[in-house]
Write an enzyme that holds these catalytic residues in place. Structure first.
Site, PDB file in Angstrom:
ATOM      1  CG  ASP A 166      -5.488  -0.134  -0.650  1.00 59.51           C
ATOM      2  OD1 ASP A 166      -6.372  -0.344  -1.494  1.00 59.51           O
ATOM      3  OD2 ASP A 166      -5.630  -0.400   0.554  1.00 59.51           O
ATOM      4  CG  HIS A 174      -3.260   3.938   1.832  1.00 53.98           C
ATOM      5  ND1 HIS A 174      -4.568   3.954   1.400  1.00 53.98           N
ATOM      6  CD2 HIS A 174      -3.046   2.698   2.345  1.00 53.98           C
ATOM      7  CE1 HIS A 174      -5.130   2.768   1.650  1.00 53.98           C
ATOM      8  NE2 HIS A 174      -4.224   1.992   2.212  1.00 53.98           N
ATOM      9  CG  HIS A 189      -5.059  -4.837  -2.036  1.00 53.13           C
ATOM     10  ND1 HIS A 189      -4.033  -3.945  -1.819  1.00 53.13           N
ATOM     11  CD2 HIS A 189      -5.993  -4.563  -1.081  1.00 53.13           C
ATOM     12  CE1 HIS A 189      -4.332  -3.166  -0.787  1.00 53.13           C
ATOM     13  NE2 HIS A 189      -5.519  -3.533  -0.327  1.00 53.13           N
ATOM     14  CG  ASP A 202      -9.177   6.657  -0.408  1.00 57.52           C
ATOM     15  OD1 ASP A 202      -9.505   7.777  -0.830  1.00 57.52           O
ATOM     16  OD2 ASP A 202      -9.853   5.630  -0.600  1.00 57.52           O
ATOM     17  NE  ARG A 203      -7.079   4.313   5.636  1.00 55.12           N
ATOM     18  CZ  ARG A 203      -8.083   4.330   6.513  1.00 55.12           C
ATOM     19  NH1 ARG A 203      -8.228   5.365   7.310  1.00 55.12           N
ATOM     20  NH2 ARG A 203      -8.922   3.325   6.584  1.00 55.12           N
ATOM     21  CG  HIS A 242      -6.066  -5.722   2.594  1.00 57.40           C
ATOM     22  ND1 HIS A 242      -6.776  -4.562   2.334  1.00 57.40           N
ATOM     23  CD2 HIS A 242      -6.964  -6.605   3.110  1.00 57.40           C
ATOM     24  CE1 HIS A 242      -8.048  -4.758   2.673  1.00 57.40           C
ATOM     25  NE2 HIS A 242      -8.182  -5.987   3.143  1.00 57.40           N
ATOM     26  NE  ARG A 300      -8.985  -6.064   6.182  1.00 59.30           N
ATOM     27  CZ  ARG A 300      -8.115  -5.057   6.188  1.00 59.30           C
ATOM     28  NH1 ARG A 300      -8.549  -3.822   6.046  1.00 59.30           N
ATOM     29  NH2 ARG A 300      -6.821  -5.283   6.340  1.00 59.30           N
ATOM     30  CG  ASP A 350      -1.931  -1.086   1.277  1.00 62.65           C
ATOM     31  OD1 ASP A 350      -1.664  -2.161   0.714  1.00 62.65           O
ATOM     32  OD2 ASP A 350      -2.994  -0.874   1.881  1.00 62.65           O
ATOM     33  CG  ASN A 404      -9.374  -2.301   0.353  1.00 66.23           C
ATOM     34  OD1 ASN A 404      -8.147  -2.398   0.283  1.00 66.23           O
ATOM     35  ND2 ASN A 404      -9.974  -1.732   1.367  1.00 66.23           N
ATOM     36  CG  HIS A 405      -8.571   2.340   0.126  1.00 67.67           C
ATOM     37  ND1 HIS A 405      -9.136   3.409   0.777  1.00 67.67           N
ATOM     38  CD2 HIS A 405      -8.345   1.405   1.079  1.00 67.67           C
ATOM     39  CE1 HIS A 405      -9.228   3.151   2.074  1.00 67.67           C
ATOM     40  NE2 HIS A 405      -8.753   1.935   2.272  1.00 67.67           N
TER      41      HIS A 405
END
Length: 325
Positions: free
Chosen positions: A100, A74, A182, A103-104, A256, A229, A72, A132-133
């Site tokens: 990923d 991010h 992922h 995001d964040r 992940h 999750r 990831d 998943n993002h």
């Protein structure tokens, strides 16, 4: 250990990129490397060119070693720059990123667009698979949508990028021996051929095989468990053993999950988690790792820390656009 291939000249690597000239792409890449985002028209063209390349890739994309496998990111742009310092630059080094990208972090736009521009410029040097993002729904909650609105003043760039998410491969296989994904495995999937049959060109579903590949996690249980999750499953050692035997692979490499040490082996080294976002969310205090595989698939983990404060930019604080003028 080297992931560089001296036999291939970088200038020979750029295949058809939908009409965008290499010099234009090179300028955009240099701009993005300075954490300066490109304009909306350039994003639209880049995404169109990327789509032509990605639509030809398999759900289980073949990757040849030597290669560096990354977890990831991010949106932590300056830490991605640290990753390239540690691993080497593209096109001199081959990379596989396990999703990923957004995001964040503060710089999801620049991070994703740089990786996408590198993919269009050097399609055989970088492989991007979906996390998943990489989802319309998730990015509206965790920052990417808001960042696109703030930086571009409209929803268009977010739409161009999320349309590209639908074309990203679901997984990769290195030398028919290391399966990269992922998240993890699915009770709906026994073989790689079943993954190859999935219609991936869609928003990530809430359940089912495609969802599980992006959401599942390994756990010290025997078989399957319910994921905390709320999507995907927990899978244990017997599941991994059976999957590896059925598909004649040696290892599953995935991302992940935050790992404070950057990477983690499980189940007698048949699963490895790689995490490549140091000091995650700018507060977790973890180190990051990348996994370097040589031509014989011998692995070496390289650990790196977050970029020092003096090289980090200050996040842009533009006020949000006025929608109701």
């Amino acid at each position: 250990m080297s992931t560089k291939d001296s036999k291939t000249k970088p200038e020979a690597e750029s295949k058809s990129n939908g009409g965008a000239s290499d010099s234009d792409l090179d300028k955009q890449i240099e701009q993005l490397k300075k954490c300066n985002y490109i304009n909306e028209g350039q994003v639209k063209n880049l995404c169109q060119n990327a789509m032509e390349i990605l639509m030809e890739e398999s759900n289980v994309q073949r990757v040849d070693p030597p290669v560096i496998v990354c977890g990831d990111i991010h949106g932590q742009f300056y830490d991605l720059m640290e990753l390239f310092k540690v691993g080497g630059s593209i096109p001199d080094t081959n990379y596989l990123f396990m999703g990923d990208f957004v995001d964040r972090g503060y710089y999801s736009v620049e991070t994703f667009l740089l990786l996408l521009a590198l993919k269009v410029r050097y399609p055989d040097r970088i492989t991007l698979i979906r996390g998943n993002h990489e989802s319309r729904q998730i990015t509206q909650v965790y920052g990417f949508y808001e960042e696109c609105m703030r930086k571009y003043g409209s929803v268009n760039v977010w739409r161009y990028c999320t349309d590209i998410f639908d074309y990203l491969s679901l997984s990769a296989i290195i030398n028919d021996r290391i399966f990269c994904v992922h998240g993890g495995l699915s009770p709906s999937i026994n073989t790689l051929d079943q993954i190859r049959l999935i219609d991936r060109k869609q928003e990530v579903p809430h359940d089912g095989a495609m969802c599980d590949l992006m959401w599942s996690d390994p756990e010290d249980i025997e078989a399957w468990g319910i994921s905390p999750r709320g999507a995907g499953y927990l899978f244990g050692k017997s599941v991994v053993t059976q999957f590896c035997q059925t598909n004649k692979i040696e290892k599953i490499c995935r991302a992940h999950q935050l790992v404070m040490e950057g990477y983690k082996h499980m189940f007698d080294d048949t699963v490895v988690t790689v995490w490549s976002a140091p000091n995650y969310c700018y507060r977790c205090g973890n180190v990051a790792a990348i996994m370097e595989l040589d031509s014989d698939l011998k692995s070496e983990f390289k650990i790196f820390n977050a970029a020092p404060d003096e090289v980090r930019g200050v996040p842009e604080k533009k006020p949000p656009p006025e929608y109701f003028l």
